[in-house]
Structures are given as structure tokens and as C-alpha cells.
Design a protein around this motif. Structure first.
Motif, short mmCIF file in Angstrom:
data_model
loop_
_atom_site.label_atom_id
_atom_site.label_comp_id
_atom_site.label_asym_id
_atom_site.label_seq_id
_atom_site.Cartn_x
_atom_site.Cartn_y
_atom_site.Cartn_z
N HIS A 27 0.86 -1.18 0.00
CA HIS A 27 0.00 0.00 0.00
C HIS A 27 0.90 1.23 0.00
O HIS A 27 1.98 1.22 0.59
CB HIS A 27 -0.88 0.04 1.25
N ALA A 28 0.45 2.28 -0.63
CA ALA A 28 1.20 3.54 -0.62
C ALA A 28 0.22 4.71 -0.70
O ALA A 28 -0.82 4.61 -1.35
CB ALA A 28 2.19 3.60 -1.77
N LEU A 199 -1.76 4.20 6.90
CA LEU A 199 -0.84 4.78 5.92
C LEU A 199 -1.22 6.23 5.65
O LEU A 199 -0.35 7.09 5.47
CB LEU A 199 -0.89 3.97 4.62
N TYR A 259 8.51 -0.89 5.46
CA TYR A 259 7.90 0.44 5.57
C TYR A 259 8.87 1.48 5.00
O TYR A 259 10.08 1.27 4.95
CB TYR A 259 7.58 0.77 7.03
N VAL A 271 4.81 11.08 1.76
CA VAL A 271 4.59 9.73 1.22
C VAL A 271 4.78 8.71 2.33
O VAL A 271 5.69 8.83 3.15
CB VAL A 271 5.58 9.43 0.07
N LEU A 273 4.58 4.26 2.61
CA LEU A 273 4.29 3.00 1.92
C LEU A 273 4.67 1.82 2.78
O LEU A 273 5.54 1.91 3.65
CB LEU A 273 4.98 2.94 0.55
N LYS A 274 4.01 0.72 2.54
CA LYS A 274 4.24 -0.52 3.26
C LYS A 274 4.18 -1.69 2.29
O LYS A 274 3.20 -1.85 1.55
CB LYS A 274 3.18 -0.70 4.36
N SER A 283 10.42 -2.13 -0.85
CA SER A 283 10.05 -0.79 -0.37
C SER A 283 10.99 0.26 -0.95
O SER A 283 10.57 1.37 -1.29
CB SER A 283 10.05 -0.73 1.16
N MET A 287 9.62 3.15 -3.42
CA MET A 287 9.81 4.53 -3.03
C MET A 287 10.52 5.31 -4.13
O MET A 287 10.14 6.45 -4.45
CB MET A 287 10.60 4.63 -1.72
N ILE A 290 8.06 6.12 -6.85
CA ILE A 290 7.11 7.15 -6.45
C ILE A 290 7.78 8.52 -6.46
O ILE A 290 7.19 9.52 -6.89
CB ILE A 290 6.51 6.83 -5.06
#
Length: 330
Positions: A27-28, A199, A259, A271, A273-274, A283, A287, A290
Motif C-alpha cells: 500500500h502507498a 498509511l 515500511y 509519502v 508506503l508498506k 520498499s 519509493m 514514487i
């Protein structure tokens, strides 16, 4: 409460030749300065433990209480308070000087001894038959901050106890910044409480750090991380490499179990995210992509490519595949 594995989206793929060999889901969330979601993948309301990605929240009381000013702490101290360092000499020497400055020693730390993750230091200690100390723990900078705050508040030696003034202050800061009531906590690798949130809540908190005034506690922590990326993680580590590549005051902080957070001052975005399987490699890849997507990282920068489309090599150095961002992030 949404289980982290439910409705997760594939964010990262590992390819071996023409075959998709593995996939990492997660998820992010990206939030703007108002705390609103501007982009999301998976379930924004998934509740997870942010682990070390929450260190800049745990460091907030150090400044807000006046402890940092009373002890004349500088930007290096603040960066180390937010760090998951690798126990290199640059880290342990500075944390050691901090301990001396506040009249404490290694035994005052509540984090456990940890073998240095720095190859040179680790091998030197093995040759010298030296045992790892608490100062080598990747969280020793955060704990130096806790000790400093505990002294300022007049707390007991057990500063990681949930009812200790230090941890009460950390929970207050955490809930204020995420704008959520934490549903609970877990005990982190360094023995301190780690509070859970969504999140969305963490991305909202990071966006607040992104737009904070330079002289505010949030702005000072953000700027300290961006100014000293080598202290936040270390040479060869993703946080350090990606912050250097992004520049422009960007702060990035990984946490255990997949994470990751980013603070983007120019874009005024936060931001979080997990990766649900806990994969750090995923991750870091997600990242980076993103950051590229949000305009915070040049897609053609070598450090960006190293993570968004990183080569997988075998023991003979032969390139056998790539770890790359999944189509959902492209």
C-alpha cells in the motif's frame, strides 16, 4: 481495522530473464499539505506499525520540550535522533560524543547490543575479539535523544516504558502529527514502543513536515535529515543514496518490515508506503519510483535507475534479471 494484506496492490516485480519470478504487494499513500490524499495504491486506511520510519515523530519532543536547546544540540544530533545508522565509525563516534556531552555511557541505553552493519568496523571488532555494544545498535542515535529528553523531564532510567514521560511525549507527538488516535503499539527492535497508525495518517504527518517552517521543530528535523544523509543511514544504504540523488531538501526514512516514508518540501507532499511481505528491497524500489513519479527524483539519475530497474546478478556477476517497479507505479 483493515488487515495489511487485504487488497494490497503489486508494486514491485522481480524478473529473471523473460519470467516474472516474484512480486511484492503493498500500500502507498501520497498526501498534500492539507492532509488530503492526492494519490494512493492499495488501502490508505490499512493500519500498520511504521517502525523506524516514525523516528522523526519520536524525535519531535526532543525539540518541543526545550531539551535540544538546553543541551545545545546541533543538526548532526537531530539527524542521528532520526537515524537507523549502520554502526560505522562516523555514527558511533558522534553518538559517543553525545553520550559524553550529557554525562551518560553505553550502559544507560535501553536498546540492545547489535553487531555493526559496517563491514570495516565489524571485521575490526572480530579481529580484536570485541563484543558489540549498545552504541552499535542502529537506533542508538534515537536513544541518545531519548536519554537527553528523559534527563530534561526528570524521568527514570527505564525511558522505554510505556508510562514513562518520554514515551508519553512520543505518543502525543505521534497522534498530533498523524491526526489519529493510535489503536495500539508493538515493541520495536530497540525495545521502545512503536505506535500504529494508518498509511494515510503517516503520509499526512509527512506532508506536515514537508511544509513546516524551517525554524519549527518539524522543519529542523526534516532539514537535519536532508543535510546529513550519511548519518540517517550510511554509505551504500538506500535512504542515504536516494536523499543525495533527490536533493532539494528531500528526507527519506526506511523502516523495518518494508515500511518507508518520504518528505518532499518542494512538492509539499508526504509519502508513506508498506510492503506487506516485509521486503526491504521492494520498499526501496517502490519509493524510488514514487519519487520519480512525483518529480522529486530524475528518472535517468543512476541512483534512480539502480532502484527502479535494478539489475539482479548471480555469483559470477552475470546479469540474470531485474527488480523493477510494477505497472501500477509506472
Amino acid at each position: 481495522m483493515t488487515h495489511p494484506a487485504h487488497d494490497a496492490v503489486t508494486l514491485v516485480e522481480a524478473w529473471r530473464g523473460p519470467f516474472l519470478e516474484s512480486a511484492h504487494q503493498g500500500h502507498a499513500v501520497v498526501c498534500d499539505e492539507t492532509g488530503q490524499i492526492v494519490q494512493a495504491w492499495g488501502v490508505p486506511d490499512a493500519v500498520v506499525l511504521p517502525r523506524s520510519s516514525s523516528k522523526m515523530l519520536q524525535a519531535l519532543p526532543l525539540i518541543e520540550s526545550g531539551a535540544a536547546k538546553a543541551r545545545d544540540l546541533g543538526t548532526e544530533h537531530l539527524a542521528l535522533a532520526c537515524a537507523s545508522h549502520q554502526g560505522a565509525a562516523i555514527h558511533t563516534e558522534k553518538v559517543g560524543a553525545w553520550l559524553d556531552h550529557i554525562g551518560c555511557c553505553d550502559d544507560d541505553f535501553c536498546c540492545g547490543p547489535q553487531i555493526s552493519r559496517d563491514k570495516e568496523v565489524r571485521e575490526e571488532m572480530i579481529r580484536a575479539h570485541q563484543d558489540p555494544r549498545r552504541i552499535h545498535n542502529n537506533c542508538s542515535g534515537k536513544h541518545a535523544g531519548f536519554l537527553t529528553l528523559s534527563q530534561h523531564l526528570g524521568g527514570s532510567a527505564d525511558y522505554v516504558a510505556l508510562d514513562h514521560p518520554v514515551q508519553k511525549a512520543c505518543l502525543d507527538a505521534f497522534e498530533r502529527m498523524t491526526e489519529e488516535t493510535s489503536p495500539g503499539h508493538g515493541v520495536d527492535g530497540c525495545s521502545a514502543p512503536n505506535f500504529a497508525c494508518t498509511l494515510h495518517g503517516m503520509a499526512r504527518a509527512m506532508a506536515r513536515y514537508a511544509v513546516a517552517d524551517n525554524e519549527s521543530p518539524q522543519g529542523r528535523l526534516r532539514n537535519a535529515m536532508a543535510l546529513h544523509p550519511e548519518l540517517v543511514a550510511g554509505e551504500g544504504r538506500a535512504c542515504t543514496r536516494q536523499m543525495r540523488a533527490a536533493g532539494h531538501g528531500v528526507a527519506i526514512k526506511t523502516g523495518a518490515e518494508g515500511y518507508n516514508i518520504a518528505i518532499l518540501p518542494e512538492q509539499k507532499l508526504g509519502v508513506a508506503l508498506k510492503i506487506t511481505d516485509g521486503g526491504t528491497r521492494a520498499s526501496e524500489c517502490a519509493m524510488a519510483q514514487i519519487l520519480v513519479k512525483l518529480g522529486a527524483l530524475d528518472p535517468n539519475h543512476p541512483e534512480a535507475l539502480a532502484y527502479t530497474n535494478g539489475p539482479i546478478k548471480n555469483w559470477d556477476g552475470l546479469e540474470t534479471g531485474h527488480l523493477r517497479a510494477a505497472p501500477a507505479l509506472l
